[in-house]
Design an enzyme around this catalytic site. Structure first.
Site, PDB file in Angstrom:
ATOM      1  N   SER A 142      -8.548  -2.607  -0.121  1.00  0.00           N
ATOM      2  CA  SER A 142      -7.304  -1.587  -0.481  1.00  0.00           C
ATOM      3  C   SER A 142      -6.935  -1.747  -1.952  1.00  0.00           C
ATOM      4  O   SER A 142      -6.925  -0.501  -2.724  1.00  0.00           O
ATOM      5  CB  SER A 142      -6.120  -1.595   0.254  1.00  0.00           C
ATOM      6  OG  SER A 142      -6.160  -1.023   1.575  1.00  0.00           O
ATOM      7  N   HIS A 179       2.717  -0.320   1.125  1.00  0.00           N
ATOM      8  CA  HIS A 179       1.276  -0.334   1.165  1.00  0.00           C
ATOM      9  C   HIS A 179       0.997   0.776   0.186  1.00  0.00           C
ATOM     10  O   HIS A 179       0.195   0.662  -1.004  1.00  0.00           O
ATOM     11  CB  HIS A 179       0.432   0.029   2.339  1.00  0.00           C
ATOM     12  CG  HIS A 179      -0.954  -0.188   2.067  1.00  0.00           C
ATOM     13  ND1 HIS A 179      -1.871   0.908   1.693  1.00  0.00           N
ATOM     14  CD2 HIS A 179      -1.765  -1.279   2.099  1.00  0.00           C
ATOM     15  CE1 HIS A 179      -2.962   0.562   1.854  1.00  0.00           C
ATOM     16  NE2 HIS A 179      -3.000  -0.581   2.193  1.00  0.00           N
ATOM     17  N   ASP A 239      -2.187   7.865   1.819  1.00  0.00           N
ATOM     18  CA  ASP A 239      -1.546   6.362   2.254  1.00  0.00           C
ATOM     19  C   ASP A 239      -0.262   6.584   2.927  1.00  0.00           C
ATOM     20  O   ASP A 239      -0.169   7.602   3.620  1.00  0.00           O
ATOM     21  CB  ASP A 239      -1.607   5.586   0.964  1.00  0.00           C
ATOM     22  CG  ASP A 239      -1.741   3.985   1.267  1.00  0.00           C
ATOM     23  OD1 ASP A 239      -0.885   3.657   2.122  1.00  0.00           O
ATOM     24  OD2 ASP A 239      -2.849   3.627   0.809  1.00  0.00           O
TER      25      ASP A 239
END
EC number: 3.4.21.62
Length: 861
Positions: free
Chosen positions: A322, A156, A125
Site C-alpha cells: 500500500s 489508511h 481508499d
C-alpha cells in the site's frame, strides 16, 4: 410499498442486487427509460433520486426475477452486485522510520521545480481525516459509500494521501503541488461494493484524472464490471498503479487489480531497499494458471518498509505494498507530461528499473523504481516493447523456469509475454517470423491484439529431439510501423530415464475464482477460497523444487490422461484433484497401472459434505466445491480395494519414524488391501470427540506397479503447514519410481488382513464424466490403443475375510510393537508354558516305603 417489499425480499434472500452495465453513457433516468416496460415493472432502482440525473453507464437495481440480457437493449452485461473481497494493504511499522526524500531522488527533481504541479491524481481508499487537511493538500474528497461523510476512521487513506501531498516537515509528500482527489470507496467498517468502485472510476474519467493509486487488492479477478472498467480507464488515458499485495513470500499471491496486464503492479522492498520484502506478494499471475504458467508480474518494486507519512496530526510510519503504490504514483507525477500515454508510462517505468541480484522476476518484476532513469526513457525513440524483453531458462532471474532444461518428448515450456504500445490503445499485433537455431525446436505462438495499450503473446516451446547444445530462437513481431524482436535462450538436458521421470497432473485442479467457489482447508490460510490452484509455480513451488533437486524430471499434464505416453514415465503424481476423471481416463490410468507398469502417488484432502456446509455457512454462501474430489479418487482406486472416507475430515500433527507432518483437515483411509503397508495416526474423531487410530498413509507393491496414497496434501506446502512432508514425497518416489522398500515391516498388514471401516451415509456431490465422442475419434486418429484401454478390466481385489474387520493396531511409531510379532510371541509363550506344564505333570513309579531295595554290592555277592 414496492420498495419496502423488494427490500424485504432482498433481506430474506428471495431477490438480488444487479448491476446493469450499458454500452454507452447517459443520465440514469435515460438509461432506465430505455429498458422495456415489463423489465421496469420487475425492478427497483437503488440510486438516490438526486443521482438519477447523473451521467453513468450502469444502474444498480433490485429484482426478484432472473434477468435475461438478450431481452434488454445495449447492455455489456448483467452482473450481481458483489461485496468487494479486497483489503487495504498496509501495516504498522516497527524500527527506524525513513523520510521519502532520504530514499528517493526527489530533492533533485524538486530543485528543478518538478513538484507535480497541475497533475491530477486520485486515491481510491478509506477517505481522509478532516483534522489533517491543514498538512495534506487535496483538491477534494468524494464519498461513494453509505457513510455520511469522507472521514477516515482507519487512517489508511489519510496516510496514503500524505505520501503524495503532505507539507509537514519530517514527513513531506513526494508531489505537494499535484491536484489530489480522494475517492472514498471503503466504509468505516472497511467494506466496499463493486458499484462504489464503478462510481469512483466514472468520476475519474469525467474529471480527467490522469493517475489513479489503489492501495487495495483482493483475490477475486472475476468481478467482470470491475475488471472491464479498469481497461476502460486505461483506454481513456488514465494510468493505474496498484499494490501487488501483502501475501508474500509465497509465489502466486498477487492481488487484483495489480495483476492485470494494463495496470502497473507494485511490490515492496525491505528496510535496506535492496531486497524484496517478505510480505510483498509474488507472481506469477493466476489468470492463466490453469493450462499454463501465469504471466510475469509484479511490474516493479519500490520502498515499502518503515516509510514516514502523516496521519492523526503527527508523522508516523507504515509498511506494505500500500505504501509502495502512492510512492510510485507521486514519483510519476514529478515527471508526468500529458502527452504520455499509459502504455508509454508503463514502458518507461519497467524498462528503466534497476534489476536486483538474487531475486526472481516473479519477486521483483523488472526491478527497483528508478524515476530519474524513467525520465530519460521518455526521450528515447518510441517502439513497442515486451516484458520481459527476453527469456532464458538458464538464468536464476527466471526462477523457477531455470529448474529444468528442455528435454525431448517433454511437456511444453509455456511463456506469456506482455507487449506495450506507446501510442495506440487498440492496434493489431502479428507474428512476422520465428528464427530458430535448430529444427529440433518447435515453437507455437498465440497472439492477442492490443487493447488498453497492452497485447499478449503466448509461447509454447517443445523439443522434438535431444540436442546437446543450448538452443536459441527469436520471435519477431509487427504492429503498424513498429517491429519487435524477443530473444529466447534454452538450456537442454538428456532424455530422462523412465525411473526418474514423473508426470504431475495439473488438469484436475480447480481454483477460485474462475472455476467457482473452490473451498480450501479451514486451518490453512487467511482466505477461505483455494485461489492459488495447487500449482508447481505457486503454493507447490517448494515441492517442485525439492523433487527436481532429488534428480527427477517433472513433466506437467495440462489436458487429461487420455493421450499420455505411459512408456515415458515411472509415476503419475496426482495432488488434491477437484475435477472428476472421465470414464475413459479412469480406464486409461488403470490400464497404465496394470499393463504399462505405471505407479501412482495420490494425495487427497478433505471432501466431506459436513465440512463443506460448515465452511460455506461461515462465509454466508450456499454452494461450493470442497477441497478434494474424494469420490473420483475412490472410483479410480476401487478395484485395488482402496478408499478414502467421505463422511468427515480429521486434523492433527502426525509422527512417523522421528519425523513430523501436518494433517490439516484430511481424509481417513477407510479401505486398504492385505499385504500392503498402512501407517496410522491417533486423531480426534469429530463424531465421538474421542481419539482413535486411523490410516493416513498407505503403500502397496503389486510387482508390476506400486500405489501410494495419503489422506491430506496440506503438508506439501511448507509455508502454511506446521510440519511439512517434503521428506515423505522423497520416500514415496523412492518406493514408486525406484521400487525400493521405504517402510518398516511392522507397518505391513498380514496377508489375510484387509482394512475396512464402515462409514456413515454421506452426500456424493460429483460423478465421473463420460468422455465425448469427438475425443474418442481424436484418440483413434492419434493411434492411441483406445480399444485396448476401453476393453481392459482391472482384476478386482478379492477380500480375504467374509466379514471385514475394523483395524485397531498398536502404535508402532510410539512403542515399536509389531502386531504380528506380538501375536507370534504370545502364541509361542503359551505353547512353551503348556509344554512345561505337561513335562512337570507326567506320572512317576510309586515305591512302598518298606520295600526299598538296597543297592547290590560286591561284598554281598
Amino acid at each position: 410499498m414496492k420498495i419496502l417489499y423488494f427490500l424485504l425480499l432482498l433481506y430474506l434472500g428471495f431477490c438480488f442486487e444487479y448491476i446493469l452495465h450499458f454500452n454507452y453513457y447517459d443520465t440514469r433516468i435515460s438509461l432506465l427509460s430505455k429498458l422495456p416496460p415489463q423489465a421496469q415493472a420487475t425492478i427497483i432502482v437503488e440510486h438516490d433520486p438526486s443521482q438519477m440525473e447523473a451521467v453513468s453507464d450502469f444502474l444498480l437495481i433490485i429484482s426478484n426475477e432472473e434477468l435475461d440480457s438478450s431481452t434488454l437493449p445495449d447492455l455489456k452485461g448483467i452482473y450481481l452486485q458483489k461485496k468487494i473481497n479486497r483489503k487495504t494493504l498496509a501495516s504498522q511499522s516497527q524500527g527506524k522510520s525513513r523520510r521519502l526524500e532520504e530514499v528517493l531522488p526527489i530533492k533533485y527533481l524538486w530543485d528543478q521545480n518538478k513538484k507535480g504541479k497541475g497533475v491530477k491524481l486520485g486515491i481510491l481508499d478509506s477517505g481522509i481525516n478532516s483534522a489533517d487537511l491543514s498538512k495534506i493538500l487535496i483538491e477534494g474528497c468524494i464519498n461513494f459509500t453509505n457513510d455520511l461523510d469522507c472521514e477516515d476512521s482507519t487512517g489508511h487513506g489519510t496516510f496514503m494521501a500524505s505520501l503524495i501531498s503532505s507539507t509537514q516537515d519530517g514527513c513531506l509528500g513526494i508531489a505537494p503541488e499535484s491536484t489530489l482527489y480522494i475517492l472514498k470507496v471503503f466504509e468505516d467498517s472497511e467494506e466496499s461494493y463493486t458499484s462504489w468502485f464503478l462510481e469512483a472510476f466514472n468520476y475519474a474519467i469525467q474529471h480527467d484524472i490522469k493517475i489513479l493509486s489503489l492501495s487495495t487488492g483482493g483475490i477475486d479477478f472475476s468481478d467482470t464490471p470491475f475488471v472491464v472498467k479498469i481497461k476502460e480507464l486505461v483506454e481513456n488515458g488514465i494510468t493505474i498503479i496498484s499494490a501487488a499485495g501483502n501475501d508474500g513470500p509465497g509465489f502466486g499471491t498477487l492481488s487484483n487489480p495489480g495483476d492485470q496486464p494494463e495496470v502497473i503492479g507494485v511490490g515492496g522492498l525491505d528496510e535496506s531497499g535492496e531486497k524484496v520484502a517478505d510480505f510483498s506478494s509474488r507472481g506469477p499471475t493466476l489468470w492463466e494458471m490453469r493450462g499454463g504458467m501465469g504471466r510475469f508480474k509484479p511490474d516493479i518494486v519500490t520502498y515499502a518498509s518503515n516509510i514516514r507519512g502523516y496521519v492523526g496530526g503527527k508523522c508516523s510510519s507504515s509498511s506494505g505494498t500500500s505504501v509502495a503504490t502512492p510512492i510510485v504514483a507521486g514519483s510519476l507525477a514529478l515527471i508526468y507530461n500529458e502527452t504520455y500515454s499509459p502504455g508509454l508510462i508503463k514502458q518507461a517505468l519497467i524498462h528503466s528499473a534497476e534489476k536486483l541480484p538474487k531475486f526472481s522476476i516473479f519477486e521483483q518484476g523488472a526491478g527497483k523504481l528508478d524515476i530519474l532513469n524513467a525520465e530519460e526513457y521518455f526521450q528515447k525513440p518510441k517502439n513497442i516493447s515486451s516484458f520481459p524483453p527476453n527469456f532464458s531458462n538458464n538464468d536464476e532471474y527466471f526462477y523457477p523456469y531455470n529448474l529444468q532444461g528442455l528435454h525431448a518428448d517433454g511437456s511444453a515450456l509455456i511463456l506469456n509475454f506482455t507487449i506495450f504500445h506507446p501510442n495506440e490503445s487498440s492496434a493489431a499485433l502479428s507474428l512476422y517470423s520465428i528464427e530458430k537455431s535448430s529444427y529440433s525446436l518447435e515453437i507455437n505462438i498465440e497472439i492477442a491484439n492490443f487493447s488498453a495499450y497492452t497485447a499478449s503473446v503466448g509461447v509454447f516451446v517443445f523439443l522434438n529431439h535431444y540436442h546437446a547444445d543450448s538452443l536459441h530462437a527469436t520471435i519477431n513481431l509487427q504492429s503498424d510501423d513498429f517491429n519487435l524482436s524477443i530473444p529466447l535462450n534454452f538450456k537442454t538436458s538428456l532424455v530422462p530415464e523412465k525411473e526418474f521421470r514423473v508426470l504431475w497432473d495439473l488438469s484436475h485442479n480447480l481454483k477460485y475464482p474462475e472455476n467457482g467457489i473452490v473451498i480450501r482447508d479451514e486451518e490453512e490460510d487467511n482466505y477461505l477460497f483455494d485461489w492459488r490452484g495447487d500449482h508447481p509455480f505457486t503454493n507447490h513451488l517448494q515441492l517442485y523444487d525439492y523433487i527436481v533437486s532429488l534428480g527427477y524430471t517433472v513433466d506437467f499434464l495440462y489436458t487429461d490422461f487420455s493421450c499420455v505416453k505411459s512408456n515415458l514415465y515411472s509415476t503419475y503424481l496426482i495432488i488434491d484433484p477437484e475435477l472428476p476423471f472421465t470414464d475413459y481416463e479412469i480406464k486409461k490410468i488403470r490400464y497404465d497401472v496394470d499393463i504399462s507398469g505405471i505407479s501412482l502417488i495420490i494425495f487427497a484432502d478433505w471432501g466431506d459434505h459436513k465440512s463443506l456446509s460448515n465452511q460455506l455457512k461461515k462465509a454466508n454462501l450456499t454452494s461450493g466445491i470442497p477441497g478434494s474430489n474424494i469420490f473420483t479418487i475412490n472410483e479410480l482406486l476401487s478395484p485395488y480395494f482402496m478408499e478414502f472416507g467421505a463422511s468427515r475430515s480429521y486434523s492433527g500433527d502426525g509422527f512417523y519414524t522421528s519425523k513430523h507432518f501436518s494433517f490439516m483437515q484430511g481424509s481417513e483411509i477407510t479401505r486398504f488391501p492385505a499385504d500392503g503397508y498402512l501407517i496410522s495416526q491417533s486423531f480426534i474423531d469429530p463424531k465421538t470427540s474421542k481419539s482413535r487410530e486411523m490410516g493416513v498413509i498407505g503403500l502397496i507393491d503389486f510387482d508390476v506397479s506400486r500405489i501410494a496414497i495419503v489422506g491430506d496434501s496440506s503438508c506439501l506446502n511448507p509455508d502454511l503447514s506446521n510440519y511439512d512432508c517434503l521428506w515423505l514425497m522423497e520416500e514415496l518416489l523412492e518406493f514408486t519410481a525406484q521400487g525400493n522398500s521405504v517402510v518398516d515391516n511392522w507397518f505391513k498388514l498380514p496377508y489375510d488382513y484387509d482394512i475396512h471401516i464402515e462409514e456413515d451415509d454421506y452426500v456424493t456431490w460429483v460423478y465421473p464424466a463420460p468422455i465425448s465422442e469427438e475425443r474418442v475419434r481424436n484418440l483413434k486418429s492419434l493411434g492411441i490403443e483406445e480399444e485396448k484401454v476401453v476393453n481392459h478390466e482391472t482384476e478386482w481385489h478379492e477380500m480375504t475375510q467374509k466379514k471385514l474387520r475394523t483395524w485397531s493396531p498398536f502404535r508402532p511409531d510410539a512403542d515399536n510393537i509389531d502386531l504380528v510379532k506380538v501375536v507370534q510371541f504370545i502364541v509361542s509363550g503359551i505353547l512353551i508354558l503348556l509344554l512345561g506344564v505337561l513335562y512337570f505333570s507326567r506320572k512317576k513309579p510309586v515305591q512302598h516305603p518298606l520295600r526299598r531295595l538296597k543297592p547290590i554290592s560286591v561284598a554281598s555277592v
